[in-house]
Write an enzyme that holds these catalytic residues in place. Structure first.
Site, PDB file in Angstrom:
ATOM      1  N   CYS A 191       0.806  -1.219   0.000  1.00 15.43           N
ATOM      2  CA  CYS A 191       0.000   0.000   0.000  1.00 15.43           C
ATOM      3  C   CYS A 191       0.841   1.272   0.000  1.00 15.43           C
ATOM      4  CB  CYS A 191      -0.941   0.002   1.198  1.00 15.43           C
ATOM      5  SG  CYS A 191      -2.034  -1.437   1.241  1.00 15.43           S
ATOM      6  N   HIS A 230      -9.196   2.780  -2.332  1.00 16.27           N
ATOM      7  CA  HIS A 230      -7.785   2.438  -2.120  1.00 16.27           C
ATOM      8  C   HIS A 230      -7.247   1.524  -3.220  1.00 16.27           C
ATOM      9  CE1 HIS A 230      -4.077   1.282  -0.367  1.00 16.27           C
ATOM     10  NE2 HIS A 230      -4.491   0.201   0.262  1.00 16.27           N
ATOM     11  N   CYS A 241       0.304   2.374   6.240  1.00 11.53           N
ATOM     12  CA  CYS A 241       0.606   1.013   6.675  1.00 11.53           C
ATOM     13  C   CYS A 241       0.616   0.134   5.439  1.00 11.53           C
ATOM     14  CB  CYS A 241      -0.429   0.516   7.673  1.00 11.53           C
ATOM     15  SG  CYS A 241      -2.114   0.451   6.992  1.00 11.53           S
TER      16      CYS A 241
END
Length: 435
Positions: free
Chosen positions: A97, A391, A421
């Site tokens: 990510c 996302h 994160c």
């Protein structure tokens, strides 16, 4: 920084432009577009809008997390499928990510070292186009079939296969070291850190409320391009389709837990959804920006990456990376005008905020006498975060950077902290500054 810890004159890495596609739920508007196609769309549009002659670009750093079945070097494809000269060198990055945080700090480092003057960083993701793999038994049999000389040999190979060997294998969503999905790990974090369902739903509600207000206020108009929707191209995707303007705390509270049906607190409402989209930035040396008459949105001040045991608190990486990034910037959390924390799950956000403010965490985990501090809610994710905006793994970092720098300008602020994160127990933190 240079060998003596200072930035050579004129070599600060400036972010001069940024752009993204709308972020849309997987399986909706962009279901017929691959990550490479989404990336090429945004890079082409970004170069055109920037007004920078394509010949001025010298490098591309681009990322993708879920691999494409046909393209392995998305960075190079951003050159070959756009108006950039084919002589522009490129490389591909993946850090889960935090991928487009990594692409941006890679580009910034190359600028700082004098190896690049004008770069594109970013990432793209298509969860709609996720690869489906064959089982190992079927894959091995197919390889051997291609080498078989006779029909008898082929039939013998096929006879060794069982019905289960033909079942398609989707990309793994579990941590190889723990056997848990990210959601299951987030559930454990919520339990360990005493994060309530009500608090998580409040984070999700605020994310949607603020994102909807940002769209209504025109804040995203200059940073989100319009994309004609294939295959008929009769309509245009102009906005993120995840944002729920009308959501309420009551509606969020009515959703059932996903990962622990009996005792869990994480729902589809307080977690980020599977999303398609792309985002990109233009970075330049300060001298180059001045020579081309470009006004920087801001500068990369510092960054840090951290890691912890995935068996502990998988998504707690920001609490380890942020103190280092702030130290490297010579700043404190209290100096930040804005903080943007990636919302993989509301439970993860709240766990990291708790660690930021914990003297016990600071002493035992970081070896620091004082905690990082508490974040003013009025400075945190002020235009919504990944829960509301979506996302697309490799694109989120670049989205956060351009969104934060533009908001910093609106507020006439100077400093911002971004944290992400990532799978594998990784964390990233980036300090941006504006003059």
């Amino acid at each position: 920084m240079g060998m003596n810890g200072t930035v050579p004159p004129g070599r600060r890495a400036a972010v001069v432009a940024g752009l993204r596609t709308p972020f849309v739920k997987a399986g909706t508007d962009f279901k017929d577009l691959s990550a490479v196609e989404l990336g090429a769309l945004v890079v082409n549009e970004l170069v055109a809008r920037s007004g920078i002659p394509p010949k001025e670009f010298d490098s591309v750093v681009f990322g993708q997390v879920i691999p494409s079945p046909t393209v392995t070097l998305i960075g190079r494809e951003m050159v070959l499928r756009t108006q950039l000269p084919r002589s522009v060198q490129a490389h591909t990055v993946a850090r889960a990510c935090a991928t487009s945080i990594q692409t941006t700090t890679d580009a910034a480092d190359q600028i700082l070292l004098g190896h690049s003057d004008c770069a594109i960083s970013g990432g793209a993701e298509s969860l709609s186009d996720a690869p489906i793999f064959a089982t190992r038994a079927l894959a091995q049999a197919l390889v051997e079939l291609s080498r078989a000389k006779t029909l008898t040999d082929r039939l013998r190979l096929l006879s060794t296969l069982r019905p289960k060997d033909f079942a398609p294998q989707p990309p793994a969503l579990k941590e190889p070291t723990t056997g848990l999905t990210m959601g299951e790990s987030a559930e454990l974090m919520a339990q360990r850190n005493g994060i309530s369902r009500e608090a998580q739903d409040r984070v999700a509600y605020e994310s949607h409320r603020r994102a909807a207000a940002a769209w209504e206020g025109g804040k995203f108009d200059g940073e989100v391009m319009h994309v004609p929707v294939p295959p008929r191209f009769e309509r245009v995707a102009a906005k993120d389709n995840v944002v729920r303007k009308e959501t309420t705390l009551e509606a969020l509270a009515a959703l059932r837990p996903v990962f622990d049906r009996r005792y869990g607190t994480i729902t589809a409402g307080n977690a980020s959804p599977l999303t398609d989209g792309a985002a990109a930035l233009v970075l330049m040396s300060e001298d180059k920006a001045r020579a081309l008459g470009m006004r920087p949105l801001g500068f990369v001040r510092s960054y840090a990456y951290a890691a912890l045991d995935p068996r502990d608190q998988l998504l707690q990486g920001p609490a380890y990376a942020a103190p280092v990034a702030l130290d490297r910037a010579g700043l404190r959390l209290a100096d930040m005008d804005l903080v943007d924390m990636h919302e993989a799950f509301a439970a993860q956000v709240l766990s990291n905020l708790k660690a930021f403010a914990s003297k016990d965490f600071a002493a035992k985990e970081l070896g620091r006498p004082e905690p990082l501090g508490e974040i003013d809610p009025a400075k945190l994710n002020v235009n919504g975060g990944s829960i509301a905006l979506g996302h697309p793994f490799a694109a989120t970092g670049a989205r956060m950077i351009v969104q934060t720098l533009r908001e910093l300008s609106r507020r006439n602020g100077q400093y911002a902290l971004l944290t992400v994160c990532a799978a594998g127990g990784l964390g990233a933190a980036l300090v941006l500054e504006r003059e």
